[in-house]
Design an enzyme around this catalytic site. Structure first.
Site, PDB file in Angstrom:
ATOM      1  N   CYS A  64       0.804  -1.226   0.000  1.00  0.00           N
ATOM      2  CA  CYS A  64       0.000   0.000   0.000  1.00  0.00           C
ATOM      3  C   CYS A  64       0.837   1.276   0.000  1.00  0.00           C
ATOM      4  CB  CYS A  64      -0.964   0.009   1.181  1.00  0.00           C
ATOM      5  SG  CYS A  64      -0.179   0.264   2.791  1.00  0.00           S
ATOM      6  N   CYS A  98      -0.539   9.481  23.712  1.00  0.00           N
ATOM      7  CA  CYS A  98      -0.497  10.943  23.505  1.00  0.00           C
ATOM      8  C   CYS A  98      -1.471  11.448  22.453  1.00  0.00           C
ATOM      9  CB  CYS A  98       0.920  11.381  23.155  1.00  0.00           C
ATOM     10  SG  CYS A  98       1.437  10.976  21.465  1.00  0.00           S
ATOM     11  N   HIS A 101      -1.725  11.276  15.672  1.00  0.00           N
ATOM     12  CA  HIS A 101      -2.277  10.557  14.525  1.00  0.00           C
ATOM     13  C   HIS A 101      -1.200   9.627  13.961  1.00  0.00           C
ATOM     14  CE1 HIS A 101      -4.453   9.773  10.806  1.00  0.00           C
ATOM     15  NE2 HIS A 101      -3.359  10.098  10.136  1.00  0.00           N
ATOM     16  N   HIS A 104      -4.465   4.661   9.610  1.00  0.00           N
ATOM     17  CA  HIS A 104      -5.796   4.044   9.620  1.00  0.00           C
ATOM     18  C   HIS A 104      -5.655   2.531   9.702  1.00  0.00           C
ATOM     19  CE1 HIS A 104      -6.654   8.024   7.950  1.00  0.00           C
ATOM     20  NE2 HIS A 104      -7.861   7.865   8.464  1.00  0.00           N
ATOM     21  N   ASP A 108      -8.521  -5.739   5.869  1.00  0.00           N
ATOM     22  CA  ASP A 108      -8.036  -6.546   4.748  1.00  0.00           C
ATOM     23  C   ASP A 108      -6.615  -7.073   4.970  1.00  0.00           C
ATOM     24  OD1 ASP A 108      -6.581  -4.210   4.502  1.00  0.00           O
ATOM     25  OD2 ASP A 108      -7.267  -3.744   2.474  1.00  0.00           O
ATOM     26  N   ARG A 116      -5.172  -4.587   8.848  1.00  0.00           N
ATOM     27  CA  ARG A 116      -3.992  -3.917   8.281  1.00  0.00           C
ATOM     28  C   ARG A 116      -3.903  -2.532   8.908  1.00  0.00           C
ATOM     29  NH1 ARG A 116      -3.783  -0.427   3.577  1.00  0.00           N
ATOM     30  NH2 ARG A 116      -5.845  -1.232   3.056  1.00  0.00           N
ATOM     31  N   CYS A 118      -2.262   0.594   8.750  1.00  0.00           N
ATOM     32  CA  CYS A 118      -1.530   1.330   7.726  1.00  0.00           C
ATOM     33  C   CYS A 118      -1.016   2.613   8.392  1.00  0.00           C
ATOM     34  CB  CYS A 118      -2.493   1.629   6.573  1.00  0.00           C
ATOM     35  SG  CYS A 118      -1.740   2.408   5.171  1.00  0.00           S
TER      36      CYS A 118
END
Length: 137
Positions: A64, A98, A101, A104, A108, A116, A118
């Site tokens: 990916c 903390c 970000h 995600h 799959d 997964r 990612c």
């Protein structure tokens, strides 16, 4: 979320991309992350607070363009939020410590979890088990 940092301090210690990803829920361009092709044994940590997130044994090449893992180091390592941006519904993952970000998670991935994770390299640091080297994504 006990370890949130002052944005001004973070800007001094993170690159522009690292700040964009971890604090503004950004995404680095695919196939550009420093840790994408890392194959060493060790632990992937949150770049912001150094909390352990993923073991290298759970990393795999999903194709990916971002580092992919099939499970976190523990149930509380990752925080999950619904992300309905960009005209789709996805599950955002953040550092459980903390709130930085990370990326995600998608349904799959390989067994045993079928997930997964990612993750942006820019949200991670890696500690090598063999010699303790640390690499920042």
């Amino acid at each position: 979320m006990s370890n949130q940092r002052n944005p001004d301090d973070l800007k001094k210690n993170l690159t522009e991309m690292q700040f964009y990803v971890t604090q503004n829920h950004g995404t680095e361009p695919p196939f550009t992350g420093r840790l994408l092709h890392n194959k060493r044994d060790g632990i992937y940590h949150c770049l912001v607070c150094d909390a352990p997130l993923f073991n290298s044994q759970t990393k795999y090449d999903s194709g990916c363009g971002w580092p992919s893992f099939y499970e976190p180091v523990s149930d509380d390592a990752i925080r999950y939020l619904t992300d309905s941006s960009h005209g789709m519904v996805r599950t955002e993952i953040r550092c459980g410590n903390c709130d930085a970000h990370l990326g995600h998670v998608f349904p799959d991935g390989p067994q045993p979890t079928g997930e997964r994770f990612c993750v942006n390299s820019a949200s991670l640091s890696f500690s090598d088990d063999e010699n303790g080297d640390q690499i920042k994504g």
